[in-house]
Design an enzyme around this catalytic site. Structure first.
Site, mmCIF file in Angstrom:
data_model
loop_
_atom_site.group_PDB
_atom_site.id
_atom_site.type_symbol
_atom_site.label_atom_id
_atom_site.label_comp_id
_atom_site.label_asym_id
_atom_site.label_seq_id
_atom_site.Cartn_x
_atom_site.Cartn_y
_atom_site.Cartn_z
ATOM 1 N N GLN A 1 5.462 -11.122 2.016
ATOM 2 C CA GLN A 1 5.581 -9.765 2.537
ATOM 3 C C GLN A 1 6.665 -9.018 1.755
ATOM 4 O O GLN A 1 7.814 -9.469 1.683
ATOM 5 C CB GLN A 1 5.970 -9.808 4.020
ATOM 6 C CG GLN A 1 5.091 -10.731 4.859
ATOM 7 C CD GLN A 1 3.884 -10.042 5.432
ATOM 8 O OE1 GLN A 1 3.262 -9.212 4.772
ATOM 9 N NE2 GLN A 1 3.536 -10.391 6.650
ATOM 10 N N ARG B 1 0.835 -1.196 0.000
ATOM 11 C CA ARG B 1 0.000 0.000 0.000
ATOM 12 C C ARG B 1 0.867 1.242 0.000
ATOM 13 O O ARG B 1 2.058 1.195 0.339
ATOM 14 C CB ARG B 1 -0.946 -0.003 1.208
ATOM 15 C CG ARG B 1 -0.288 -0.013 2.561
ATOM 16 C CD ARG B 1 -1.292 -0.323 3.668
ATOM 17 N NE ARG B 1 -0.685 -0.161 4.998
ATOM 18 C CZ ARG B 1 -0.811 0.931 5.737
ATOM 19 N NH1 ARG B 1 -1.510 1.956 5.280
ATOM 20 N NH2 ARG B 1 -0.239 1.011 6.920
ATOM 21 N N ARG C 1 -6.797 -2.870 -4.882
ATOM 22 C CA ARG C 1 -7.357 -3.337 -3.615
ATOM 23 C C ARG C 1 -8.213 -2.206 -3.057
ATOM 24 O O ARG C 1 -7.997 -1.033 -3.371
ATOM 25 C CB ARG C 1 -6.273 -3.752 -2.629
ATOM 26 C CG ARG C 1 -5.284 -2.663 -2.305
ATOM 27 C CD ARG C 1 -4.096 -3.142 -1.493
ATOM 28 N NE ARG C 1 -4.456 -3.553 -0.149
ATOM 29 C CZ ARG C 1 -3.552 -3.817 0.809
ATOM 30 N NH1 ARG C 1 -2.242 -3.719 0.527
ATOM 31 N NH2 ARG C 1 -3.934 -4.186 2.007
ATOM 32 N N ARG D 1 25.337 -23.900 31.020
ATOM 33 C CA ARG D 1 25.232 -23.073 29.813
ATOM 34 C C ARG D 1 25.781 -23.835 28.596
ATOM 35 O O ARG D 1 26.946 -24.215 28.562
ATOM 36 C CB ARG D 1 26.019 -21.783 29.999
ATOM 37 C CG ARG D 1 25.911 -20.800 28.827
ATOM 38 C CD ARG D 1 26.750 -19.563 29.104
ATOM 39 N NE ARG D 1 26.237 -18.835 30.257
ATOM 40 C CZ ARG D 1 25.356 -17.845 30.175
ATOM 41 N NH1 ARG D 1 24.897 -17.481 28.988
ATOM 42 N NH2 ARG D 1 24.946 -17.236 31.258
ATOM 43 N N ASN E 1 7.529 0.825 -0.278
ATOM 44 C CA ASN E 1 7.477 -0.325 -1.180
ATOM 45 C C ASN E 1 8.120 -0.062 -2.540
ATOM 46 O O ASN E 1 8.447 -1.018 -3.251
ATOM 47 C CB ASN E 1 6.035 -0.796 -1.351
ATOM 48 C CG ASN E 1 5.490 -1.429 -0.089
ATOM 49 O OD1 ASN E 1 6.050 -2.387 0.419
ATOM 50 N ND2 ASN E 1 4.409 -0.877 0.443
#
Length: 396
Positions: free
Chosen positions: A109, A9, A78, A164, A19
């Protein structure tokens, strides 16, 4: 039908229009689109955006690439509601599912530019296993986790600090990195969630732990991506600059698109590219032996080899490595001075043995995983010419 869905978007708050902000010379969204288009398991790639600027920028850069893989790409709109600050990604996915036909979907993504086509191929391979409903990408972390209570008391969560473990002995834990999620349309619509049912995880490289949310994330990831691109470029350049004295290729899937065409009379037809033919001529002018080594045995291949004036034609070959070894002995050269282009399992042994190996986007995944170079062009559309240009650049 498998589709990739990449929602982007224009209303990013932390990094305006992030983007399409350039990362390593390309808009951010380009890198995940390239990975999705390069994935053999994905049939169609949809980028859904509310921004005309994002649409124009993405289409412009992908069309400039002249990469046939980008033919999978379609940029769609969209709704404003799905692109709002408060809308969930699932809302956008369901909106898409209501308007498009598909069987399986991978949500990708755009803020994970370190994603590769191979990561997606591995994800789909896992998804296709029995008893798997969904797949998500993760990164394995080897950190010691603590929980801090309101009074400040700290408790170790995943190790005993009296014993550890060393890093190499510590399995660590897996963290969702947000790069991609795979599920079926049926499950998406039924549950309203990107994953459900029996979920499996595919591990990605540790550097993909980061997502781009803040400007500081951008700087870190751009450096990682830039380093990865330089390493890949250097490797390709070094491999191509090996002394190549013999150039060989498979036929179907490399010199052709791998299709089988028949006329009304039942005659078999094949589609060859003139680009490859000219490339072969350029190789021979440089004194490099050129030929075809193929499991096929047809007059069509023989006629093509004759027209190209090739030095070598070996047809109906099952053991390609043995044949090429014989050719090396005949011409007094080593396997390290041979380049070969192949695309299927029967090419694998030879591809692993030669000095420079190449394949095409439509090749078997296990073949693409071992070669030095995978072309951007498809077989039958100049892929062999692309390999030739790579090799000739190393001879200049």
């Amino acid at each position: 039908m498998n589709v990739a869905f990449i929602p982007v978007r224009g209303g990013s708050k932390s990094i305006p229009l992030k983007n399409i902000k350039p990362m390593c010379g390309k808009p951010l969204v380009y890198w995940t689109v390239a990975a999705a288009c390069g994935c053999a398991k994905i049939d169609k790639v949809y980028v859904a955006t509310d921004s005309e600027k994002i649409r124009e920028t993405l289409l412009e850069v992908t069309q400039q690439e002249k990469n046939e893989a980008f033919q999978k790409l379609e940029v769609i709109g969209r709704s404003a509601e799905s692109a709002s600050d408060t809308a969930s990604t699932e809302f956008a996915m369901l909106e898409f599912a209501n308007e498009h036909a598909f069987d399986h979907i991978v949500l990708i993504q755009a803020t994970s530019p370190l994603l590769t086509a191979e990561d997606l191929n591995r994800g789909f391979a896992l998804y296709e296993e029995a008893d798997t409903d969904s797949v998500l990408s993760v990164v394995r972390q080897k950190r010691f986790n603590w929980d801090v209570a309101e009074d400040g008391t700290a408790h170790a969560l995943n190790y005993d600090y009296f014993h550890r473990p060393r890093r190499q002995e510590f399995d660590g834990y897996c963290v969702e990195n947000g790069a991609f999620y795979i599920t079926s349309k049926e499950r998406l619509c039924e549950t309203g969630n990107r994953i459900s049912g029996k979920v499996k995880a595919v591990e990605m490289s540790e550097d993909t732990f980061f997502e781009i949310d803040e400007p500081s994330d951008w700087q870190i990831i751009e450096k990682m991506l830039g380093r990865r691109l330089r390493v890949a470029q250097e490797k390709t350049g070094q491999d191509a600059k090996k002394t190549i004295k013999m150039f060989l290729t498979d036929c179907d899937g490399c010199l052709t698109d791998g299709g089988m065409y028949y006329s009304e009379n039942g005659d078999e037809l094949k589609k060859f590219s003139t680009l490859d033919g000219l490339g072969m001529r350029l190789m021979r002018e440089k004194g490099i032996l050129c030929g075809i080594v193929t499991g096929e045995n047809t007059k069509l291949v023989a006629r093509r080899a004759e027209k190209l004036h090739l030095d070598i034609l070996k047809m109906g070959i099952k053991d390609k490595l043995s044949v090429v070894k014989e050719l090396c002995g005949q011409y007094g050269i080593s396997l390290q001075e041979v380049a070969y282009v192949g695309d299927d399992i029967n090419d694998k042994e030879l591809l692993e043995a030669v000095g420079f190996s190449a394949s095409v986007p439509g090749a078997m995944d296990e073949v693409k995983a071992i070669v030095d170079y995978v072309t951007k062009r498809q077989g039958g559309s100049g892929a062999v010419r692309e390999v030739i240009e790579c090799i000739l650049a190393g001879h200049e």
